[in-house]
Design an enzyme around this catalytic site. Structure first.
Site, PDB file in Angstrom:
ATOM      1  NE  ARG A 265      24.826  64.770  80.036  1.00  0.00           N
ATOM      2  CZ  ARG A 265      25.526  63.916  79.290  1.00  0.00           C
ATOM      3  NH1 ARG A 265      24.927  63.128  78.432  1.00  0.00           N
ATOM      4  NH2 ARG A 265      26.846  63.849  79.423  1.00  0.00           N
ATOM      5  CG  HIS A 269      24.001  59.376  80.908  1.00  0.00           C
ATOM      6  ND1 HIS A 269      22.769  59.614  80.335  1.00  0.00           N
ATOM      7  CD2 HIS A 269      23.972  58.097  81.352  1.00  0.00           C
ATOM      8  CE1 HIS A 269      22.029  58.519  80.414  1.00  0.00           C
ATOM      9  NE2 HIS A 269      22.723  57.587  81.036  1.00  0.00           N
ATOM     10  CE1 TYR A 278      29.920  63.043  77.295  1.00  0.00           C
ATOM     11  CE2 TYR A 278      30.802  61.097  78.385  1.00  0.00           C
ATOM     12  CZ  TYR A 278      29.830  62.052  78.277  1.00  0.00           C
ATOM     13  OH  TYR A 278      28.779  62.060  79.146  1.00  0.00           O
TER      14      TYR A 278
END
Lengths: 369, 350
Positions: A265, A269, A278
Site C-alpha cells: 500500500r 489507508h 507508523y
C-alpha cells in the site's frame, strides 16, 4: 524423556506465481491471454485507476470529496481481477477497489458519488448483479458465498452455465471469523467462489506480521480444504492467470479457491490516515521499486509495444476522460432528501409516513426561508 | 401432521408454511444448523429435506455469522433464503450482517439490489433451558431501520405471518415463541393464505382496558383478561404481531374506548418495546389517557437460569397487578372514572 512416535496425517505446499519480475523482465513465457492488446489494455486501465485515485485524493484535500481509500501501488490486482470476471459473474468488492470497479464498468462518476456521500454511486448501472462496495471488514466474503450458492442453484435448476462469485479483501480481513466461515462453507458446499486477498502489508497501521503468525496468507485456505495460490500482486499477468484459472475451475464445478496477491500500500489507508506515523520513509521508498505500473511499462517498452509518444497520447486521453467524468459528477442533480426513506423498504410502511412528511416539510421550509 | 381439519400446533404451523413456500416458490431455500435430517432441534423443519431435497433444505456448518451473511448474498441474487438460528441467544454473531447489510442493501444500492431474507429464531423463556436459550431481545432488532420484526402468538398467525414474511421483499426477523410451540392446537388450513404484516390483531374486544402483548405472553394476557372479565372488567387484548413497523393505530383506536393501557412483554423493561409503545401513545393520544401506560415486563436483570425463570417472567398475577394500577389510577375528581367507581364499591379484582 518419552518421545511418542507420530504419523504424518497431512501436509501442504503453497506455491508462488510470477511472470514479470521487479524489473519488468519475463521470468517465464507469458500465458496465451497476455496478447499485446490485453497487456496494453491492462496498462491503460492501471493508469486510469491511478489517475482517478490521484484526483480523488486531491478532491478530498480541497474539501470536495469525503474520505477516500486510494489503491496506489495495488492497481494490478484490481485490474486483473476485474478483467478476469465475466459479465454474468458476481463481484463482491471491498472498499479499496477503484481499478476492479472500473474494469466492471462502474463509471468514474459512480465511484466519485460513493465517496462523495451519495448512495446513487452504488447503482453500478453496468454491472447490476454486483454487490456494492463493502466497508465492514470481510463481511463481503460471506455474501460472495451466498451469491455463489444462488449461481449454482440457478445452474442446476435452469441449466444456465455455471457462473462464479469473487470476493476481494485486504490481508487484515483474513484475521476475521467471516473470512474463515466463508472459506469453510464454500469448501463444504463446493461453491463457485474465488477469494482474492490484496496482501498490501498494512491494515491501517498494523503490519502483516501483526495480523497472523502464518508464513503465508494463502495457507489459511488449507484449513478450509480449498486450494490456494500466492501470486506477485504487482505482476498483472500473474494475478490475471491466478484469477482466471480459479474462475475456470469454479465454473467447471470444482469449487472455491483463495488467491493471496502480494503488493504494497503505497498510499495512506485512506485520506483520513497519515501512514508516516507508523511506517518508515525508507520502507515506502523501497516498495516503490516494486510497483506494478513501472514494471509493466518496462516490459511493454522492451517488447516494442510502448513508447513516449504512446504515453503522451494515453496521458491526454485519460485526462480528458477524467475531466469529463468530473464535470458530469459535479453537475449531477442532488438527490431529494426524502430519498433516505425511498429505498428503506420496497414500500414505505405507514408508520413512517409521518417522519417522511416531517422531513419533506423541513426541506420545503428550509428552501423557502 | 394434524387431523382432518388440520388441527396443528404453532411449530407445526411453521413447518406447514415453510413447506407451502418450498413447494410453490423455487427461489425459497431453508438452511441452518440441524434443519436437515434432524428436522431442527424443535422439529420446525421436520421432513422438509426429505420432501424438497438437500439442495433446498440444507444443514450448515456451525457458524451463526456465516448463516446470517450467506443469506444476504443469496437474497441479493434472487433467492428467498429462510435461515434458522437455533436459538435467539445465538443470533448475535450474525447481528453484523442483519444490521449492516441485510437491512441496508436496498437503500445502499438505491433499490438496485434487495434482501428478501427471513431469519427465524425460537425465542423467549419458560422451557427450562440452559443459559442463553431463553432471552427475549426483540427490542435490539426493532431498533434497526429497514428490518421487520414479526412474532406470532398462535398456530394460525404463525402460518399466515410466516408466509407473508417469506413473500415480503425486505428482511424479516421472525421470532417464534418456543414456550407456546406446542401449547395449543387450532385448525390451520394449508391454503397458502398469508396474513398481513404491519397490522396488529385484536384478539379480544373490551372497553375498560387495553392489554398489549405478543408472543408467548399473549397466553397469560388472555388468561388475565378472562379473570378481569369475571369481575366485570372487559379488557381488549391486542397482539401487534409485527413489532416493527408497529401498527400503533390499532392500539390508539382501542384507547379511544378504554383510555387505559398495559403493555406486557417478557423482555427487560428498559428500552423495551413497552417504552416505545408508551411513548407513541402519549404522543398521539395523551388526552385520551386516564392513567399512565403500565409496563408489565421482565426485570432489568440477566435472564436467570431456569430455577428462577418463573420469578422473572411476567405471569398472570403480574399482569393483573399492572391492570389494577391502570384501572385504579385517577387523575380527575374522585368518582369521575368508571373504573375508580367500580373499585370504590369495594369489589375485589382478581
Amino acid at each position: 524423556m518419552h518421545k511418542p512416535r507420530l504419523q504424518l496425517q497431512a501436509s501442504f505446499d503453497i506455491a508462488h506465481l510470477q511472470y514479470l519480475d521487479n524489473q519488468g523482465k519475463a521470468i517465464q513465457s507469458l500465458p496465451e491471454f497476455a496478447t499485446p492488446d490485453w497487456l496494453t489494455h491492462c496498462y491503460r486501465q492501471m493508469q486510469l485507476a491511478r489517475l482517478v485515485d490521484d484526483r480523488a485524493v486531491k478532491l478530498q484535500r480541497t474539501g470536495r470529496l469525503g474520505t477516500y481509500p486510494s489503491t496506489l501501488g495495488q492497481e494490478a490486482i484490481g485490474i486483473a481481477t476485474g478483467n478476469a470476471l465475466a459479465a454474468d459473474d458476481v463481484y463482491c468488492p471491498y472498499y479499496r477497489e477503484t481499478g476492479a470497479l472500473l474494469e466492471r464498468g462502474v463509471t468514474i462518476e459512480e465511484i466519485l458519488a460513493i465517496w462523495g456521500g451519495d448512495e446513487r454511486g452504488q447503482n453500478f448501472q453496468h454491472s447490476p448483479s454486483d454487490l456494492p462496495i463493502c466497508i465492514p471488514i470481510a463481511t463481503q466474503m460471506l455474501h460472495a458465498v451466498g451469491a455463489a450458492f444462488a449461481l449454482k442453484q440457478r445452474h442446476q435448476q435452469e441449466g444456465v452455465p455455471l457462473q462464479a462469485a469473487v470476493a476481494s479483501s485486504g490481508e487484515g480481513a483474513t484475521s476475521k471469523g467471516d473470512f474463515y466461515e466463508a472459506m469453510n462453507l464454500a469448501g463444504v458446499w463446493k461453491l463457485p467462489v474465488v477469494f482474492v486477498v490484496n496482501n498490501n502489508q498494512w491494515a491501517i497501521s498494523v503490519p502483516r506480521h501483526g495480523q497472523t503468525a502464518t508464513q503465508t496468507i494463502a495457507q489459511k485456505a488449507v484449513a478450509a480444504g480449498i486450494p490456494a495460490l500466492q501470486v506477485d500482486g504487482n505482476d498483472v499477468v500473474a494475478v490475471a492467470w491466478a484469477v482466471q484459472d480459479a474462475l475456470q475451475r469454479a465454473r467447471n464445478g470444482d469449487g472455491p479457491a483463495l488467491i493471496e496477491a502480494i503488493s504494497y500500500r503505497l498510499c495512506d489507508h485512506t485520506t483520513a490516515d497519515d501512514a508516516s506515523r507508523y511506517r518508515s520513509a525508507e520502507a515506502l521508498q523501497q516498495a516503490w521499486q516494486w510497483e506494478p505500473i513501472k514494471r509493466l511499462d518496462r516490459y511493454l517498452r522492451e517488447q516494442g509495444l510502448w513508447s513516449d509518444a504512446k504515453q503522451q497520447d494515453l496521458d491526454r486521453e485519460l485526462a480528458t476522460t477524467m475531466e469529463m467524468a468530473l464535470g458530469n459528477w459535479q453537475t449531477r442533480t442532488p438527490e431529494p432528501v426524502t430519498a433516505i426513506f425511498d429505498h428503506l423498504y420496497a414500500q414505505l410502511p405507514e408508520g413512517l409516513y409521518e417522519q417522511y412528511d416531517q422531513l419533506r416539510d423541513e426541506q420545503q421550509q428550509g428552501a423557502g426561508a | 401432521m394434524g387431523d382432518q381439519q388440520n388441527t396443528i400446533t404453532l411449530v407445526e404451523a411453521v413447518t406447514q408454511a415453510l413447506a407451502f413456500e418450498l413447494k410453490n416458490n423455487p427461489e425459497v431455500v431453508v438452511f441452518g444448523q440441524d434443519v436437515g435430517a434432524n428436522g431442527g432441534v424443535f422439529r420446525a423443519t421436520e421432513g422438509l429435506q426429505e420432501r424438497f431435497g438437500a439442495a433446498r433444505v440444507l444443514d450448515t456448518p456451525l457458524a451463526e455469522t456465516m448463516i446470517a451473511g450467506v443469506a444476504v448474498g443469496m437474497a441479493t441474487q434472487g433467492l428467498r433464503p429462510v435461515a434458522e438460528f437455533q436459538f435467539m441467544g445465538f443470533i448475535y454473531p450474525g447481528l453484523d450482517h442483519i444490521l449492516s447489510h441485510a437491512t441496508r442493501m436496498r437503500n445502499r444500492t438505491r433499490g438496485r439490489l434487495s434482501c428478501p431474507v427471513v431469519y427465524r429464531a425460537p425465542y423467549g423463556g419458560g422451557i427450562h433451558a440452559p443459559e442463553h436459550h431463553s432471552e427475549s431481545t426483540e427490542a435490539i432488532f426493532a431498533h434497526i431501520p429497514g428490518l421487520r420484526v414479526v412474532v406470532p402468538s398462535s398456530p394460525a398467525r404463525a402460518y399466515g405471518l410466516l408466509l407473508a414474511a417469506i413473500r415480503d421483499p425486505d428482511p424479516v426477523l421472525f421470532l417464534e415463541p418456543k414456550r407456546i410451540y406446542r401449547a395449543a392446537k387450532q385448525p390451520v388450513p394449508d391454503d397458502g393464505e398469508a396474513l398481513p404484516l404491519d397490522r396488529a390483531f385484536v384478539l379480544r374486544e373490551g372497553c375498560d382496558l387495553t392489554l398489549v402483548a405478543w408472543g408467548a405472553s399473549v397466553k397469560e394476557t388472555l388468561e388475565a383478561a378472562e379473570q378481569l372479565s369475571a369481575s366485570g372488567i372487559e379488557a381488549e387484548v391486542i397482539d401487534p404481531a409485527t413489532l416493527k413497523p408497529l401498527d400503533i393505530h390499532t392500539i390508539i383506536d382501542s384507547l379511544e374506548k378504554t383510555r387505559r393501557c398495559v403493555v406486557v412483554h417478557e423482555a427487560a423493561r428498559f428500552g423495551g418495546l413497552g417504552a416505545e409503545i408508551a411513548a407513541q401513545i402519549q404522543e398521539y393520544a395523551f388526552d385520551l389517557l386516564e392513567a399512565p401506560v403500565q409496563r408489565v415486563t421482565g426485570y432489568d436483570t440477566v435472564m436467570p437460569y431456569y430455577q428462577l425463570e418463573g420469578a422473572y417472567l411476567p405471569g398472570v398475577e403480574r399482569i393483573l397487578a399492572g391492570a389494577r394500577t391502570a384501572l385504579e389510577y385517577s387523575r380527575c375528581e374522585p368518582g369521575s372514572s368508571i373504573s375508580a367507581n367500580a373499585l370504590s364499591g369495594g369489589e375485589a379484582l382478581p
